[in-house]
Motif scaffolding. Structure first.
Motif, PDB file in Angstrom:
ATOM      1  N   TYR A 176      42.938  43.804  79.744  1.00 57.44           N
ATOM      2  CA  TYR A 176      42.808  43.704  81.192  1.00 57.44           C
ATOM      3  C   TYR A 176      42.078  42.412  81.558  1.00 57.44           C
ATOM      4  O   TYR A 176      41.250  41.920  80.803  1.00 57.44           O
ATOM      5  N   ALA A 177      42.405  41.838  82.709  1.00 53.66           N
ATOM      6  CA  ALA A 177      41.855  40.549  83.123  1.00 53.66           C
ATOM      7  C   ALA A 177      40.331  40.635  83.204  1.00 53.66           C
ATOM      8  O   ALA A 177      39.786  41.319  84.079  1.00 53.66           O
ATOM      9  N   THR A 178      39.661  39.942  82.307  1.00 49.63           N
ATOM     10  CA  THR A 178      38.210  40.064  82.175  1.00 49.63           C
ATOM     11  C   THR A 178      37.551  38.694  82.165  1.00 49.63           C
ATOM     12  O   THR A 178      38.033  37.767  81.509  1.00 49.63           O
ATOM     13  N   SER A 179      36.447  38.567  82.890  1.00 46.53           N
ATOM     14  CA  SER A 179      35.617  37.363  82.879  1.00 46.53           C
ATOM     15  C   SER A 179      34.212  37.744  82.447  1.00 46.53           C
ATOM     16  O   SER A 179      33.696  38.791  82.846  1.00 46.53           O
TER      17      SER A 179
ATOM     18  N   ARG B 119      30.196  34.862  92.550  1.00 47.39           N
ATOM     19  CA  ARG B 119      31.245  34.083  93.213  1.00 47.39           C
ATOM     20  C   ARG B 119      31.953  33.135  92.253  1.00 47.39           C
ATOM     21  O   ARG B 119      32.992  32.566  92.587  1.00 47.39           O
ATOM     22  N   ASN B 120      31.398  32.943  91.062  1.00 42.80           N
ATOM     23  CA  ASN B 120      32.070  32.117  90.067  1.00 42.80           C
ATOM     24  C   ASN B 120      33.272  32.809  89.440  1.00 42.80           C
ATOM     25  O   ASN B 120      34.027  32.181  88.691  1.00 42.80           O
ATOM     26  N   VAL B 121      33.454  34.078  89.716  1.00 41.03           N
ATOM     27  CA  VAL B 121      34.546  34.859  89.130  1.00 41.03           C
ATOM     28  C   VAL B 121      35.737  34.868  90.070  1.00 41.03           C
ATOM     29  O   VAL B 121      35.604  35.153  91.268  1.00 41.03           O
TER      30      VAL B 121
ATOM     31  N   VAL C 154      28.559  18.170  78.019  1.00 41.61           N
ATOM     32  CA  VAL C 154      29.146  18.353  79.339  1.00 41.61           C
ATOM     33  C   VAL C 154      30.048  19.585  79.315  1.00 41.61           C
ATOM     34  O   VAL C 154      30.824  19.776  78.373  1.00 41.61           O
ATOM     35  N   SER C 155      29.958  20.397  80.343  1.00 37.52           N
ATOM     36  CA  SER C 155      30.816  21.583  80.426  1.00 37.52           C
ATOM     37  C   SER C 155      31.433  21.667  81.809  1.00 37.52           C
ATOM     38  O   SER C 155      30.840  21.244  82.811  1.00 37.52           O
ATOM     39  N   ILE C 156      32.629  22.217  81.851  1.00 41.69           N
ATOM     40  CA  ILE C 156      33.362  22.412  83.096  1.00 41.69           C
ATOM     41  C   ILE C 156      33.825  23.864  83.145  1.00 41.69           C
ATOM     42  O   ILE C 156      34.423  24.364  82.193  1.00 41.69           O
ATOM     43  N   ASP C 157      33.541  24.524  84.258  1.00 39.14           N
ATOM     44  CA  ASP C 157      33.981  25.906  84.450  1.00 39.14           C
ATOM     45  C   ASP C 157      34.586  26.022  85.834  1.00 39.14           C
ATOM     46  O   ASP C 157      33.994  25.593  86.837  1.00 39.14           O
ATOM     47  N   GLY C 158      35.770  26.593  85.892  1.00 44.11           N
ATOM     48  CA  GLY C 158      36.433  26.742  87.178  1.00 44.11           C
ATOM     49  C   GLY C 158      37.196  28.045  87.273  1.00 44.11           C
ATOM     50  O   GLY C 158      37.568  28.649  86.263  1.00 44.11           O
ATOM     51  N   SER C 159      37.415  28.497  88.480  1.00 44.56           N
ATOM     52  CA  SER C 159      38.221  29.692  88.715  1.00 44.56           C
ATOM     53  C   SER C 159      38.895  29.580  90.065  1.00 44.56           C
ATOM     54  O   SER C 159      38.393  28.894  90.972  1.00 44.56           O
ATOM     55  N   LEU C 160      40.021  30.231  90.203  1.00 40.10           N
ATOM     56  CA  LEU C 160      40.691  30.280  91.495  1.00 40.10           C
ATOM     57  C   LEU C 160      41.444  31.600  91.612  1.00 40.10           C
ATOM     58  O   LEU C 160      41.833  32.216  90.609  1.00 40.10           O
ATOM     59  N   ALA C 161      41.617  32.005  92.840  1.00 40.93           N
ATOM     60  CA  ALA C 161      42.383  33.219  93.133  1.00 40.93           C
ATOM     61  C   ALA C 161      43.247  32.952  94.352  1.00 40.93           C
ATOM     62  O   ALA C 161      42.740  32.560  95.411  1.00 40.93           O
ATOM     63  N   TRP C 162      44.553  33.137  94.201  1.00 34.11           N
ATOM     64  CA  TRP C 162      45.499  33.042  95.310  1.00 34.11           C
ATOM     65  C   TRP C 162      46.125  34.418  95.482  1.00 34.11           C
ATOM     66  O   TRP C 162      46.677  34.985  94.535  1.00 34.11           O
ATOM     67  N   THR C 163      46.013  34.963  96.687  1.00 32.69           N
ATOM     68  CA  THR C 163      46.477  36.328  96.915  1.00 32.69           C
ATOM     69  C   THR C 163      47.291  36.414  98.196  1.00 32.69           C
ATOM     70  O   THR C 163      46.848  35.973  99.263  1.00 32.69           O
ATOM     71  N   ASP C 164      48.456  36.995  98.092  1.00 32.46           N
ATOM     72  CA  ASP C 164      49.304  37.295  99.240  1.00 32.46           C
ATOM     73  C   ASP C 164      49.138  38.783  99.531  1.00 32.46           C
ATOM     74  O   ASP C 164      49.730  39.622  98.853  1.00 32.46           O
TER      75      ASP C 164
ATOM     76  N   PHE D  54      43.079  32.152  99.643  1.00 29.11           N
ATOM     77  CA  PHE D  54      42.724  31.323  98.494  1.00 29.11           C
ATOM     78  C   PHE D  54      41.212  31.188  98.410  1.00 29.11           C
ATOM     79  O   PHE D  54      40.519  31.032  99.413  1.00 29.11           O
ATOM     80  N   ALA D  55      40.696  31.240  97.191  1.00 29.70           N
ATOM     81  CA  ALA D  55      39.286  30.965  96.942  1.00 29.70           C
ATOM     82  C   ALA D  55      39.172  30.322  95.567  1.00 29.70           C
ATOM     83  O   ALA D  55      39.854  30.731  94.615  1.00 29.70           O
ATOM     84  N   GLY D  56      38.349  29.298  95.464  1.00 29.73           N
ATOM     85  CA  GLY D  56      38.203  28.609  94.192  1.00 29.73           C
ATOM     86  C   GLY D  56      36.815  28.036  94.026  1.00 29.73           C
ATOM     87  O   GLY D  56      36.118  27.753  95.011  1.00 29.73           O
ATOM     88  N   THR D  57      36.399  27.876  92.782  1.00 34.53           N
ATOM     89  CA  THR D  57      35.099  27.295  92.477  1.00 34.53           C
ATOM     90  C   THR D  57      35.210  26.437  91.229  1.00 34.53           C
ATOM     91  O   THR D  57      35.985  26.746  90.313  1.00 34.53           O
ATOM     92  N   LEU D  58      34.451  25.342  91.201  1.00 38.18           N
ATOM     93  CA  LEU D  58      34.447  24.431  90.058  1.00 38.18           C
ATOM     94  C   LEU D  58      33.016  23.970  89.827  1.00 38.18           C
ATOM     95  O   LEU D  58      32.364  23.465  90.742  1.00 38.18           O
ATOM     96  N   THR D  59      32.522  24.156  88.589  1.00 39.08           N
ATOM     97  CA  THR D  59      31.156  23.774  88.237  1.00 39.08           C
ATOM     98  C   THR D  59      31.187  22.750  87.112  1.00 39.08           C
ATOM     99  O   THR D  59      31.820  22.973  86.073  1.00 39.08           O
ATOM    100  N   LEU D  60      30.498  21.650  87.315  1.00 40.70           N
ATOM    101  CA  LEU D  60      30.337  20.606  86.305  1.00 40.70           C
ATOM    102  C   LEU D  60      28.872  20.580  85.894  1.00 40.70           C
ATOM    103  O   LEU D  60      27.989  20.416  86.738  1.00 40.70           O
ATOM    104  N   ALA D  61      28.601  20.781  84.597  1.00 39.54           N
ATOM    105  CA  ALA D  61      27.227  20.837  84.103  1.00 39.54           C
ATOM    106  C   ALA D  61      27.026  19.815  82.989  1.00 39.54           C
ATOM    107  O   ALA D  61      27.942  19.528  82.203  1.00 39.54           O
ATOM    108  N   TRP D  62      25.810  19.295  82.916  1.00 41.54           N
ATOM    109  CA  TRP D  62      25.460  18.285  81.917  1.00 41.54           C
ATOM    110  C   TRP D  62      24.075  18.590  81.385  1.00 41.54           C
ATOM    111  O   TRP D  62      23.127  18.788  82.153  1.00 41.54           O
TER     112      TRP D  62
END
Length: 677
Positions: A56-59, A79-81, A553-563, A584-592
């Protein structure tokens, strides 16, 4: 209501005192030098996740992400999920606590949670309202959060209509002996927290506390303010004590007691609310050949709220108290019956009861014009059986669950100031059996590619709030509905998890979910809404997440598109997008992390437009925000922490009712220190 948790806390202390003292007394002088084979590993967690978890879709959110939130609030972490959504966009400092429902997959909402939220296995939703007490969850006490999207029939499956958010407390190895922090922001608001972890023989105990207070910001736009307009002031605290000890080589006992209090002011001076609670739980986890998980808990909650007239700016309603109690438990057994099979058999039970106590007031004289009482009880008994069958690179899951739900003792009464009856309702008791199931498969196509597919059903009872409590947010009054029936979900999904190289992980899921009898606030007139069961809400969409680590350096992102749309043939709602649901909702995190001890991160988040109401007349404009987090070592374990919320000062519209607007958090900058990690 507060007596039960106190008694439970006393019982837990007595039960734990013996094993902890025995472990301390029996510990040999050279215990620290004992071989690993002789050591008893006490984790404080539940049983290991089942093989089917990956179907099942798991984060999964790890601790380093949890404690690096720019706002320091748990809702900001979640909200990162992909697909996570609160009923409104405002956070737990600037919204009414009863509006803190959480859901997943844009299934719509009415301030009640459609996602099941657990803390160390215990459901934490309010027994009366169904919202999540977000200010009572201290991120610094958590070690991991597992978010599973989609309905399911497993343990505590009732209520997991949109999915499950499973939070686990940090283990001793994840925290320093003491972790403390203090911060202040540009509005002179403050927060302070502390977590003390102490080894006790082969067990451990954790004491934690947090206090947040401040004048808040103006949620009302400048051009709509009046002399009575007030800032969203807040003052909240929470405290908890958790202890874990081994009973023998295979069984450990976990116990927790906690309390919280949250006071807020919204829009106008005098529009004050409070929520508080006490809770206790005890859990026995067996990790031997016959694995088991036995849990029992009790919760006591209360809520009060004063409604202020938006024309005279005087009190019109005093919702003095809403005391409620939740009790429940679970027993899960994993017998080693068949080779290649992971079988889980169990039963769980939950009961909630509560009562609304409020007085309507004359806006001119302040005299009581009407006294109202409303409440009842709901319960759910579930019996479940699940099996994970592994055949080489293929894992097949099948689960069946039977739930007996009941709604009893429902009532509403209203009398005038002299006690003469005005209105009354005695709702008939009702109960029902419902069968739910889930099935899916996970195929390890290659060493780096997993393919998965699943189908499932789900169930949610209406809350006491939805059944019996009317409320008003000027200029709209929303009526309760004692005839509401259970929500039912049926869903399907397919997805893949791909790791083309060690440093990159990509996941995508396509889903189709339908909620039948979806409970919503349905517009009757421009100033009147009523809770009702819609025929259905259909939600189809795509969720995706990306994680990459390139050196430091790390990059983490997520998005959800729902009709998502309402299916209500023959009505004005048919084909409309559910209220409070972005496409639509999306998030992108850039960490160093340039060197050890340093951490710099920036988060870009976007939420598309959504409708305030079911008729699509009032729109909440899209919002794009940028947050930042910086941690820099000062001396030893002491670090400087700088945080920024909404750096661009974006206008985040959280409510729009006929042009009457509320705003979310403006630009906010925090500076503080943290000791330990």
């Amino acid at each position: 209501m507060t007596l039960m948790p106190r008694l439970a806390a006393s019982s837990l202390a007595v039960m734990l005192a013996a094993p902890l003292a025995a472990q301390e007394a029996d510990l040999p002088a050279d215990a620290e030098e004992a071989s690993p084979a002789e050591a008893i590993i006490v984790t404080g967690r539940g049983l290991e996740p089942a093989l089917s978890t990956g179907i099942y879709a798991t984060s999964i959110l790890e601790r380093e992400v949890i404690i690096a939130s720019p706002s320091g609030r748990i809702e900001d972490v979640l909200r990162n999920v992909a697909g996570f959504q609160q009923f409104r966009r405002s956070d737990s400092r600037s919204s009414n606590p009863t509006a803190q429902g959480v859901t997943l997959r844009a299934l719509g909402g009415n301030a009640t949670s459609r996602a099941l939220v657990l803390l160390d296995g215990v459901p934490i939703a309010d027994p009366f309202f169904g919202h999540i007490p977000l200010s009572a969850i201290a991120p610094e006490t958590l070690g991991m959060i597992r978010v599973t999207r989609g309905g399911g029939s497993g343990p505590f499956g009732a209520g997991a209509l949109a999915g499950t958010i499973d939070m686990e407390s940090a283990e001793p190895g994840q925290t320093a002996g003491f972790l403390g922090s203090a911060a202040i922001n540009n509005r002179a608001e403050t927060e302070a927290s502390g977590v003390l972890t102490q080894r006790l023989g082969r067990g451990f105990a954790v004491a934690s506390g947090r206090w947040d207070r401040g004048q808040g910001f103006f949620t009302t736009p400048a051009d709509q303010r009046v002399p009575a307009t007030a800032r969203a002031a807040f003052n909240s605290w929470n405290a908890a004590l958790r202890a874990v000890a081994p009973l023998n080589d295979e069984v450990e006992v976990q116990a927790r007691v906690a309390a919280f209090r949250d006071d807020r002011t919204l829009r106008f001076a005098g529009a004050d609310s409070f929520s508080n609670g006490e809770e206790a739980s005890i859990r026995f986890v067996g990790r031997g050949a016959l694995q088991f998980d036995a849990l029992a808990y009790v919760q006591a909650r209360d809520f009060g709220n004063v409604v202020i007239s938006s024309t005279r700016f005087t009190p019109t309603l005093d919702q003095r108290r809403t005391p409620s109690t939740g009790i429940g438990g679970k027993f899960e057994l994993r017998p080693p019956l068949l080779e290649g099979h992971d079988i889980r058999i169990g039963v769980d039970y939950r009961q909630a009861d509560g009562e609304l106590q409020e007085e309507a007031l004359n806006a001119v004289t302040g005299a009581i014009t009407e006294r109202r009482r409303a409440g009842g009880a709901t319960s759910n008994l579930g019996i479940f059986l699940e099996d994970d069958w592994q055949i080489g690179p293929l894992i097949i899951n099948g689960g069946l669950r039977a739930d007996r739900t009941s709604i009893t003792d429902g009532f509403f009464t209203a009398v005038n100031a002299a006690g003469a009856p005005l209105r009354s309702l005695a709702a008939p008791d009702r109960s029902d059996w419902a069968v739910n199931w889930r099935t899916g498969a996970l195929f390890y196509a290659t060493r780096r590619l997993d393919l998965r597919a699943a189908a499932y059903t789900g169930l949610r009872l209406p809350t006491l709030n939805e059944l019996y409590r009317p409320f008003a947010v000027f200029p709209v009054t929303t009526e309760a509905n004692a005839s509401l029936v259970n929500e039912r979900l049926r869903g399907y999904e397919i997805g893949l998890d791909w790791q083309p190289v060690n440093a990159l992980v990509f996941s995508v899921t396509a889903f189709d979910n339908k909620v039948k009898n979806a409970i919503a606030n349905v517009t009757i007139t421009p100033t009147l809404r009523r809770r009702a069961n819609l025929p259905a809400i259909d939600a189809r969409g795509i969720e995706a997440s990306l994680g990459a680590k390139l050196g430091r350096v790390s990059i983490d992102g997520s998005l959800a598109w729902t009709d998502a749309e309402v299916a209500a043939p023959g009505t004005a709602l048919d084909g409309n997008r559910p209220a409070q649901t972005p496409k639509f909702a999306g998030t992108l995190t850039l960490a160093w992390r340039p060197v050890d001890g340093w951490q710099l991160a920036g988060t870009l988040r976007h939420v598309a437009a959504q409708f305030e109401d079911d008729l699509e007349t009032d729109i909440l404009a899209p919002a794009t925000t940028i947050d930042a987090f910086i941690a820099a070592p000062l001396w030893g374990k002491l670090s400087l922490v700088l945080r920024a919320e909404n750096l661009t000062d974006e206008a985040i519209i959280t409510r729009n009712q006929g042009g009457s607007i509320d705003l979310g958090v403006p630009r906010t900058v925090w500076a503080g220190v943290r000791y330990g990690f």
